[in-house]
Design a protein around this motif. Structure first.
Motif: not given
Lengths: 224, 294
Positions: A173, B192-196, B107-110, A183, B173-176, B179, A171
């Motif tokens: 980064s 690139i910064v990926e947060l919750q 998103s990740a749980g949809r 992903n 994190t990991g979103s379209t 990516q 969470g």
């Protein structure tokens, strides 16, 4: 199997980063934790108070909050500049994750080591002091070696917990095993199977640690 | 005896507290209220049968996207365009606002929530694509978004996706969207910064830790309309994200029904009214989507 093979570009680097996070913070927390334990049994009251405060504070803070602090709040304090960590976002968040994991785990390592110290009979310390050893010498050459033998199982448990705690960095980064499922979801893969593979890899990582624990227990066992 | 007094006092206190929380309060948004349909039948839909036997409909939504799906932390009320669409569909299925349970799912749980049957349908910036159709079904699209950029109001260096080089770009994190930034090399991997959540990214943007937040323009407009003095959306949208209503995969009957509902809302004024009451407040207009039945 397809989920794994089609997404090796996620699983490979993901687990490499997990192992890297784990190894660095494991070494860090073992060293810091031992120092903290020494503080907690030191003859100087101020040192004992320092150790106790640290452990109480850090052990009672959820790891996510520790992460939150180092990844998002710490930069605002401007104690060190971002360039200290290589300047880029990736290196900053990786260092933040290392700091959070190391500081958090050392509190637990400290208590494990301290419980080991408690198993060493007081006579040992008294005898070494009678021989003229200083407090440092007494700890490093008499008490700690004996304490270490007693704490193999809880120490390995703490390390396994650390391994799994690395996933919280997802969470914040840092791409590692914990980020794989997010992903996968965007790629439209079946997440349940994807997560099963993550679980399998964690078992693969934990088994060597369990084996190490058994062999150390056997090799270091002493008759009391 | 003392224990009983204490228990009675606690019970009374608890009742008083819950009673306070239950009132609707003054926070009603003036969003259009829906005419609840009666005697709705959806033959051959296991999901609808489940809704009927439960007497309530469970809808998966987002809770952290202002203007689309947002849960007010104090009142616990959900607002936004996605919420209005979710309510509209529920109303036409015969379930008014008081019979809806919103369930916030990230998103990740949809997919898993739909597969497990945790929710009856999902309305929350859910882009329709072929890969997802293998696991879930989509009605819609009810909205078409496109990837865009949110920057600070005084930032003139970032004008679009081609001016991102050397800038720190944040997304979930990991979103379209993130990516896409990676695969098209819009900025360097180490930037690139990926947060919750998007909210965390926006917070980082306001603090200056990152230079841009990227995701669908609808989401970004929501944030920009929240703080118009400090943030702005820049550049042409550089992708096409048709938002659909996620449904359990094999429920063709319900999918057709929801498509009919959406078509009627697009032809009548209900869709436009829902848009005007939520996203439309940011001042931007949008084209009506064209349903894609399958």
């Amino acid at each position: 199997m397809d989920v794994l093979l089609d997404n090796l570009d996620l699983y490979g680097p993901g687990f490499l980063n997990t192992v890297e996070l784990f190894l660095i913070s494991a070494v860090g927390s073992l060293v810091l934790g031992t120092i903290l334990a020494m503080l907690r049994v030191a003859p100087v009251p101020v040192m004992r108070a320092m150790g106790a405060t640290y452990v109480t504070l850090v052990r009672n803070t959820p790891l996510t909050l520790v992460f939150f602090f180092f990844a998002l709040a710490f930069p605002l304090l401007e104690i060190v500049s971002a360039d200290t960590f290589g300047g880029s976002a990736a290196s900053y968040y990786f260092s933040a994750a290392l700091m959070a994991l190391t500081l958090y785990t050392s509190a637990f390592v400290c208590e494990v080591v301290r419980s080991g110290i408690n198993t060493v009979p007081v006579g040992q310390a008294e005898a070494s002091r009678a021989l003229g050893l200083t407090f440092g010498q007494m700890l490093t050459s008499v008490v700690l070696p004996q304490a270490t033998r007693a704490v193999v199982p809880p120490m390995v448990s703490t390390m396994i917990a650390l391994l799994k705690n690395t996933t919280i960095a997802a969470g914040f980064s840092v791409f590692q095993a914990g980020s794989i499922s997010a992903n996968l979801s965007e790629r439209g893969e079946n997440q349940l199977i994807g997560l099963l593979w993550v679980a399998v890899f964690f078992i693969v990582l934990v088994i060597p640690m369990t084996l190490l624990q058994r062999s150390l227990e056997k090799r270091w066992s002493i008759a009391r | 005896m003392r224990v009983r007094t204490l228990a009675v006092a606690l019970l009374a206190g608890g009742l008083a507290l819950t009673a306070c929380g239950k009132e609707g309060g003054p926070g009603d948004t003036g969003a259009p209220s829906q005419q609840v349909a009666a005697d709705v039948k959806v033959d051959g839909s296991p999901t609808f049968d489940k809704i009927k036997s439960r007497g309530r409909v469970v809808i998966g939504v987002k809770e952290d996207q202002p203007g689309l799906g947002y849960k007010d932390p104090t009142s616990g009320k959900f607002t936004g365009f996605d919420i209005e669409i979710a309510k509209l569909v529920a109303a036409k299925l015969g379930y008014g606002d008081d019979k809806i349970d919103f369930k916030a799912i990230p998103s990740a749980g949809r997919e898993q929530a739909l597969i497990n049957g945790d929710v009856d349908y999902y309305v929350g910036t859910y882009t329709i694509n072929a890969k997802r159709k293998e696991q879930v079904a989509f009605a819609g699209p009810y909205f078409t978004a496109g990837q865009s950029l949110l920057v600070k109001k005084d930032d003139s260096a970032i004008t679009g996706k081609d001016s991102l080089k050397g800038k720190k770009v944040c997304s979930v994190t990991g979103s379209t969207p993130i990516q896409k930034v990676k695969s098209e090399g819009l900025t360097e991997p180490e930037n690139i910064v990926e947060l919750q959540t998007y909210s965390l990214c926006v917070e980082q943007l306001e603090q200056g830790t990152v230079d841009a937040v990227t995701t669908d323009d609808a989401i970004l407009k929501g944030y920009a309309s929240q703080s118009p003095d400090t943030l702005k959306v820049v550049g042409e949208p550089f992708s096409n994200e048709p938002y659909g209503i996620g449904l359990p995969k094999d429920d063709k009957a319900l999918r057709d029904k929801v498509n009919d509902i959406l078509q009627a809302a697009l032809d009548g004024g209900e869709w436009q009214a829902a848009y005007d009451a939520t996203l439309g407040k940011s001042g931007s207009t949008t084209d009506k989507p064209v349903l894609e039945r399958y």
